[in-house]
Design a protein around this motif. Structure first.
Motif, PDB file in Angstrom:
ATOM      1  N   LEU A 187       3.123  -2.346  15.884  1.00  0.00           N
ATOM      2  CA  LEU A 187       2.547  -2.780  17.151  1.00  0.00           C
ATOM      3  C   LEU A 187       2.238  -4.268  17.124  1.00  0.00           C
ATOM      4  O   LEU A 187       1.863  -4.823  16.097  1.00  0.00           O
ATOM      5  N   GLY A 188       2.370  -4.922  18.272  1.00  0.00           N
ATOM      6  CA  GLY A 188       2.034  -6.332  18.396  1.00  0.00           C
ATOM      7  C   GLY A 188       1.615  -6.656  19.818  1.00  0.00           C
ATOM      8  O   GLY A 188       1.805  -5.870  20.741  1.00  0.00           O
ATOM      9  N   VAL A 189       0.993  -7.823  19.982  1.00  0.00           N
ATOM     10  CA  VAL A 189       0.578  -8.303  21.298  1.00  0.00           C
ATOM     11  C   VAL A 189       1.697  -9.171  21.859  1.00  0.00           C
ATOM     12  O   VAL A 189       2.192 -10.072  21.177  1.00  0.00           O
ATOM     13  N   ASP A 190       2.109  -8.893  23.082  1.00  0.00           N
ATOM     14  CA  ASP A 190       3.183  -9.653  23.724  1.00  0.00           C
ATOM     15  C   ASP A 190       2.828 -11.131  23.778  1.00  0.00           C
ATOM     16  O   ASP A 190       1.765 -11.512  24.258  1.00  0.00           O
ATOM     17  N   GLY A 191       3.695 -11.988  23.229  1.00  0.00           N
ATOM     18  CA  GLY A 191       3.514 -13.434  23.248  1.00  0.00           C
ATOM     19  C   GLY A 191       2.710 -13.991  22.089  1.00  0.00           C
ATOM     20  O   GLY A 191       2.608 -15.203  21.928  1.00  0.00           O
ATOM     21  N   LEU A 192       2.130 -13.147  21.245  1.00  0.00           N
ATOM     22  CA  LEU A 192       1.303 -13.627  20.131  1.00  0.00           C
ATOM     23  C   LEU A 192       2.113 -13.824  18.852  1.00  0.00           C
ATOM     24  O   LEU A 192       1.702 -14.570  17.965  1.00  0.00           O
ATOM     25  N   ASN A 193       3.239 -13.152  18.727  1.00  0.00           N
ATOM     26  CA  ASN A 193       4.079 -13.213  17.522  1.00  0.00           C
ATOM     27  C   ASN A 193       3.342 -12.712  16.284  1.00  0.00           C
ATOM     28  O   ASN A 193       3.444 -13.263  15.209  1.00  0.00           O
ATOM     29  N   MET A 194       2.551 -11.637  16.464  1.00  0.00           N
ATOM     30  CA  MET A 194       1.822 -11.014  15.375  1.00  0.00           C
ATOM     31  C   MET A 194       1.989  -9.513  15.502  1.00  0.00           C
ATOM     32  O   MET A 194       1.873  -8.954  16.581  1.00  0.00           O
ATOM     33  N   PHE A 195       2.315  -8.866  14.388  1.00  0.00           N
ATOM     34  CA  PHE A 195       2.485  -7.425  14.362  1.00  0.00           C
ATOM     35  C   PHE A 195       1.587  -6.842  13.284  1.00  0.00           C
ATOM     36  O   PHE A 195       1.291  -7.490  12.292  1.00  0.00           O
ATOM     37  N   VAL A 196       1.159  -5.604  13.464  1.00  0.00           N
ATOM     38  CA  VAL A 196       0.366  -4.891  12.468  1.00  0.00           C
ATOM     39  C   VAL A 196       1.330  -4.097  11.602  1.00  0.00           C
ATOM     40  O   VAL A 196       2.177  -3.373  12.107  1.00  0.00           O
ATOM     41  N   ARG A 197       1.206  -4.261  10.302  1.00  0.00           N
ATOM     42  CA  ARG A 197       2.118  -3.588   9.372  1.00  0.00           C
ATOM     43  C   ARG A 197       1.322  -2.943   8.249  1.00  0.00           C
ATOM     44  O   ARG A 197       0.375  -3.512   7.747  1.00  0.00           O
ATOM     45  N   SER A 198       1.733  -1.757   7.852  1.00  0.00           N
ATOM     46  CA  SER A 198       1.117  -1.081   6.705  1.00  0.00           C
ATOM     47  C   SER A 198       1.660  -1.685   5.416  1.00  0.00           C
ATOM     48  O   SER A 198       2.838  -1.997   5.313  1.00  0.00           O
ATOM     49  N   THR A 199       0.766  -1.826   4.439  1.00  0.00           N
ATOM     50  CA  THR A 199       1.138  -2.373   3.145  1.00  0.00           C
ATOM     51  C   THR A 199       0.553  -1.486   2.063  1.00  0.00           C
ATOM     52  O   THR A 199      -0.587  -1.037   2.181  1.00  0.00           O
ATOM     53  N   ARG A 200       1.319  -1.241   1.031  1.00  0.00           N
ATOM     54  CA  ARG A 200       0.820  -0.414  -0.072  1.00  0.00           C
ATOM     55  C   ARG A 200      -0.101  -1.248  -0.958  1.00  0.00           C
ATOM     56  O   ARG A 200       0.226  -2.359  -1.331  1.00  0.00           O
ATOM     57  N   ALA A 201      -1.258  -0.673  -1.291  1.00  0.00           N
ATOM     58  CA  ALA A 201      -2.217  -1.306  -2.199  1.00  0.00           C
ATOM     59  C   ALA A 201      -2.571  -0.261  -3.262  1.00  0.00           C
ATOM     60  O   ALA A 201      -3.513   0.510  -3.093  1.00  0.00           O
ATOM     61  N   GLY A 202      -1.789  -0.218  -4.308  1.00  0.00           N
ATOM     62  CA  GLY A 202      -1.965   0.827  -5.316  1.00  0.00           C
ATOM     63  C   GLY A 202      -1.581   2.165  -4.730  1.00  0.00           C
ATOM     64  O   GLY A 202      -0.475   2.344  -4.240  1.00  0.00           O
ATOM     65  N   ASP A 203      -2.528   3.111  -4.737  1.00  0.00           N
ATOM     66  CA  ASP A 203      -2.278   4.442  -4.174  1.00  0.00           C
ATOM     67  C   ASP A 203      -2.683   4.534  -2.711  1.00  0.00           C
ATOM     68  O   ASP A 203      -2.620   5.600  -2.117  1.00  0.00           O
ATOM     69  N   LEU A 204      -3.116   3.442  -2.121  1.00  0.00           N
ATOM     70  CA  LEU A 204      -3.586   3.436  -0.738  1.00  0.00           C
ATOM     71  C   LEU A 204      -2.637   2.662   0.165  1.00  0.00           C
ATOM     72  O   LEU A 204      -1.841   1.856  -0.302  1.00  0.00           O
ATOM     73  N   LEU A 205      -2.735   2.916   1.451  1.00  0.00           N
ATOM     74  CA  LEU A 205      -2.049   2.103   2.455  1.00  0.00           C
ATOM     75  C   LEU A 205      -3.116   1.375   3.259  1.00  0.00           C
ATOM     76  O   LEU A 205      -4.105   1.973   3.665  1.00  0.00           O
ATOM     77  N   VAL A 206      -2.933   0.090   3.435  1.00  0.00           N
ATOM     78  CA  VAL A 206      -3.839  -0.702   4.254  1.00  0.00           C
ATOM     79  C   VAL A 206      -3.016  -1.386   5.332  1.00  0.00           C
ATOM     80  O   VAL A 206      -1.821  -1.611   5.174  1.00  0.00           O
ATOM     81  N   SER A 207      -3.652  -1.700   6.442  1.00  0.00           N
ATOM     82  CA  SER A 207      -2.927  -2.402   7.495  1.00  0.00           C
ATOM     83  C   SER A 207      -3.301  -3.875   7.464  1.00  0.00           C
ATOM     84  O   SER A 207      -4.395  -4.248   7.065  1.00  0.00           O
ATOM     85  N   GLY A 208      -2.369  -4.696   7.863  1.00  0.00           N
ATOM     86  CA  GLY A 208      -2.593  -6.129   7.892  1.00  0.00           C
ATOM     87  C   GLY A 208      -1.736  -6.770   8.961  1.00  0.00           C
ATOM     88  O   GLY A 208      -0.847  -6.136   9.526  1.00  0.00           O
TER      89      GLY A 208
END
Length: 57
Positions: free
Chosen positions: A24-45
């Motif tokens: 997901l991202g905001v139209d015109g902001l050029n930023m998207f939310v992406r899940s990233t693996r952090a060890g055994d967890l998933l975090v969003s950034g």
């Protein structure tokens, strides 16, 4: 992060876009939310990109 982004967009009546990976991202902001693996967890950034850039990975 997805929830905060969606709330921000709804409060300000902005448009949402979906990146090639379903991020997901905001139209015109050029930023998207992406899940990233952090060890055994998933975090969003936030992933910032240049205008017209597409992530196919």
């Amino acid at each position: 992060m997805d929830t905060a982004l969606t709330h921000h967009v709804e409060e300000r009546d902005l448009g949402m876009v979906i990146g090639c990976g379903g991020d997901l991202g905001v139209d015109g902001l050029n930023m998207f939310v992406r899940s990233t693996r952090a060890g055994d967890l998933l975090v969003s950034g936030a992933r910032f990109c240049q205008e017209e850039w597409e992530d196919h990975g």
